[in-house]
Design an enzyme around this catalytic site. Sequence first.
Site, PDB file in Angstrom:
ATOM      1  CG  LEU A  17      -1.820  -1.279   1.359  1.00  0.00           C
ATOM      2  CD1 LEU A  17      -2.830  -1.120   2.484  1.00  0.00           C
ATOM      3  CD2 LEU A  17      -2.527  -1.628   0.059  1.00  0.00           C
ATOM      4  CG  ASP A  36      10.177  -0.509   3.596  1.00  0.00           C
ATOM      5  OD1 ASP A  36       9.001  -0.374   3.211  1.00  0.00           O
ATOM      6  OD2 ASP A  36      10.604  -1.569   4.113  1.00  0.00           O
ATOM      7  CB  VAL A  64       8.831   3.222  11.796  1.00  0.00           C
ATOM      8  CG1 VAL A  64       8.964   3.777  10.393  1.00  0.00           C
ATOM      9  CG2 VAL A  64       8.040   1.921  11.811  1.00  0.00           C
ATOM     10  CE1 TYR A 173      -1.962  -5.138  11.398  1.00  0.00           C
ATOM     11  CE2 TYR A 173      -4.302  -5.633  11.245  1.00  0.00           C
ATOM     12  CZ  TYR A 173      -3.156  -5.091  10.690  1.00  0.00           C
ATOM     13  OH  TYR A 173      -3.198  -4.491   9.450  1.00  0.00           O
TER      14      TYR A 173
HETATM   15  N1  NAD Z   1      -2.811  -5.539   2.982  1.00  0.00           N
HETATM   16  C1  NAD Z   1      -3.873  -5.537   3.768  1.00  0.00           C
HETATM   17  O1  NAD Z   1      -4.800  -6.339   3.605  1.00  0.00           O
HETATM   18  C2  NAD Z   1      -3.994  -4.510   4.871  1.00  0.00           C
HETATM   19  C3  NAD Z   1      -5.237  -4.359   5.485  1.00  0.00           C
HETATM   20  C4  NAD Z   1      -5.371  -3.427   6.508  1.00  0.00           C
HETATM   21  C5  NAD Z   1      -4.306  -2.649   6.879  1.00  0.00           C
HETATM   22  N2  NAD Z   1      -3.098  -2.817   6.278  1.00  0.00           N
HETATM   23  C6  NAD Z   1      -1.998  -1.955   6.711  1.00  0.00           C
HETATM   24  O2  NAD Z   1      -1.424  -1.316   5.605  1.00  0.00           O
HETATM   25  C7  NAD Z   1      -0.064  -1.015   5.881  1.00  0.00           C
HETATM   26  C8  NAD Z   1       0.790  -1.492   4.712  1.00  0.00           C
HETATM   27  O3  NAD Z   1       0.751  -2.913   4.676  1.00  0.00           O
HETATM   28  P1  NAD Z   1       0.909  -3.735   3.319  1.00  0.00           P
HETATM   29  O4  NAD Z   1      -0.275  -4.589   3.192  1.00  0.00           O
HETATM   30  O5  NAD Z   1       1.268  -2.839   2.209  1.00  0.00           O
HETATM   31  O6  NAD Z   1       2.117  -4.699   3.746  1.00  0.00           O
HETATM   32  P2  NAD Z   1       3.536  -4.956   3.075  1.00  0.00           P
HETATM   33  O7  NAD Z   1       4.131  -6.033   3.911  1.00  0.00           O
HETATM   34  O8  NAD Z   1       3.411  -5.169   1.609  1.00  0.00           O
HETATM   35  O9  NAD Z   1       4.327  -3.589   3.321  1.00  0.00           O
HETATM   36  C9  NAD Z   1       4.725  -3.174   4.596  1.00  0.00           C
HETATM   37  C10 NAD Z   1       6.074  -2.486   4.471  1.00  0.00           C
HETATM   38  O10 NAD Z   1       6.433  -2.021   5.779  1.00  0.00           O
HETATM   39  C11 NAD Z   1       7.817  -2.246   5.946  1.00  0.00           C
HETATM   40  N3  NAD Z   1       8.150  -2.329   7.362  1.00  0.00           N
HETATM   41  C12 NAD Z   1       7.828  -3.316   8.248  1.00  0.00           C
HETATM   42  N4  NAD Z   1       8.357  -3.046   9.442  1.00  0.00           N
HETATM   43  C13 NAD Z   1       9.023  -1.874   9.333  1.00  0.00           C
HETATM   44  C14 NAD Z   1       9.779  -1.077  10.233  1.00  0.00           C
HETATM   45  N5  NAD Z   1       9.976  -1.455  11.504  1.00  0.00           N
HETATM   46  N6  NAD Z   1      10.307   0.083   9.781  1.00  0.00           N
HETATM   47  C15 NAD Z   1      10.144   0.459   8.489  1.00  0.00           C
HETATM   48  N7  NAD Z   1       9.452  -0.260   7.578  1.00  0.00           N
HETATM   49  C16 NAD Z   1       8.903  -1.414   8.002  1.00  0.00           C
HETATM   50  C17 NAD Z   1       8.087  -3.567   5.219  1.00  0.00           C
HETATM   51  O11 NAD Z   1       9.464  -3.708   4.905  1.00  0.00           O
HETATM   52  C18 NAD Z   1       7.198  -3.409   3.988  1.00  0.00           C
HETATM   53  O12 NAD Z   1       7.912  -2.810   2.931  1.00  0.00           O
HETATM   54  C19 NAD Z   1       0.254  -1.682   7.217  1.00  0.00           C
HETATM   55  O13 NAD Z   1       0.177  -0.717   8.235  1.00  0.00           O
HETATM   56  C20 NAD Z   1      -0.858  -2.710   7.369  1.00  0.00           C
HETATM   57  O14 NAD Z   1      -1.115  -3.009   8.719  1.00  0.00           O
HETATM   58  C21 NAD Z   1      -2.918  -3.720   5.273  1.00  0.00           C
END
Ligand code: NAD
Length: 268
Positions: A17, A36, A64, A173
């Site tokens: 996202l 990241d 982060v 979560y």
């Molecule tokens: N994909 C879904 O279905 C969904 C649904 C609801 C909420 N979300 C939220 O959306 C956001 C993005 O998730 P996504 O689905 O794109 O996941 P993703 O795993 O594709 O991307 C998450 C990114 O965060 C980075 N990351 C993780 N820990 C980190 C840290 N300590 N410091 C810096 N970077 C870090 C990872 O390296 C990765 O690039 C998250 O907050 C997730 O909780 C996702």
Amino acid sequence: MKISGRTFVVSGGASGLGRACVQTICASGGHAAILDMNEDQGQALASELNNTSPNSAKFLPCDVSSTSSIADAVAAIVSWTQETGKPLGGIIPAAGVGNPGLILDKNLRAVDMESVDFVLGINLRGTLDLVRQVLPHLAAVSPAASDEDGERGVVIMVASAAAFEGQMGQVAYAASKGAVASMTLPMARDLSRFGIRVVTVAPSMFESNMTAHLSDKVRTGLKKAMEFPARPGRPEEFASLVKQAIENVMLNGVVIRLDGATRMPSKL
Ligand SMILES: NC(=O)c1ccc[n+]([C@@H]2O[C@H](COP(=O)([O-])OP(=O)(O)OC[C@H]3O[C@@H](n4cnc5c(N)ncnc54)[C@H](O)[C@@H]3O)[C@@H](O)[C@H]2O)c1
């Protein structure tokens, strides 16, 4: 706020996202600081974007959950905006992790606090700390002369459907995402005097690395919980709402569900 000519800080910007937000911002004439832990993917994305539009993206390795790691990245972002002459316009803290665990399993083992701290440390503390450290620089930006409202910027946080309907195994979560949703209004109230808005998006299931490894059984169960459309969201659909949240000055202090009317059941 116009995206063009402004710099946006996106954590988790190397994947899913966050990555879609980075791509949309750059395609709209904006600049993106990609924070990241995934250096390979982050560097590759920045190079790809810079090939199309030179100096429109910068990757900064950042964890982060570490205040000093954020501080290093923020210092580098401030220098970069001085170099490019493109002032800060917003913060999108999208870095997040899942790490499911029942609060009490069938063997009467309670959830491990290390695992809870890990989730809260990234999703909640990491979101708040990044926003906190960028804000003094965002609030110092002069609003555009043509802007009658005096807007300085926007914070767009990422919650989840789990903030409202956490499933089994999602206590940590859901706590992290519920807290992000709850921060939205008080943060907007604190920042209104600076002309900075706060919007939170709460997505249901979206295609990303986080959801790529779900089993077929879970995917089928999720599909049953979906109304319309009966499919996971696409990252570009998430980024399209974020773009609107940047551009529409009347969106403030609100949590927007992006879920096609899906309501998560207890378990799948
Ligand atoms: N994909 C879904 O279905 C969904 C649904 C609801 C909420 N979300 C939220 O959306 C956001 C993005 O998730 P996504 O689905 O794109 O996941 P993703 O795993 O594709 O991307 C998450 C990114 O965060 C980075 N990351 C993780 N820990 C980190 C840290 N300590 N410091 C810096 N970077 C870090 C990872 O390296 C990765 O690039 C998250 O907050 C997730 O909780 C996702």
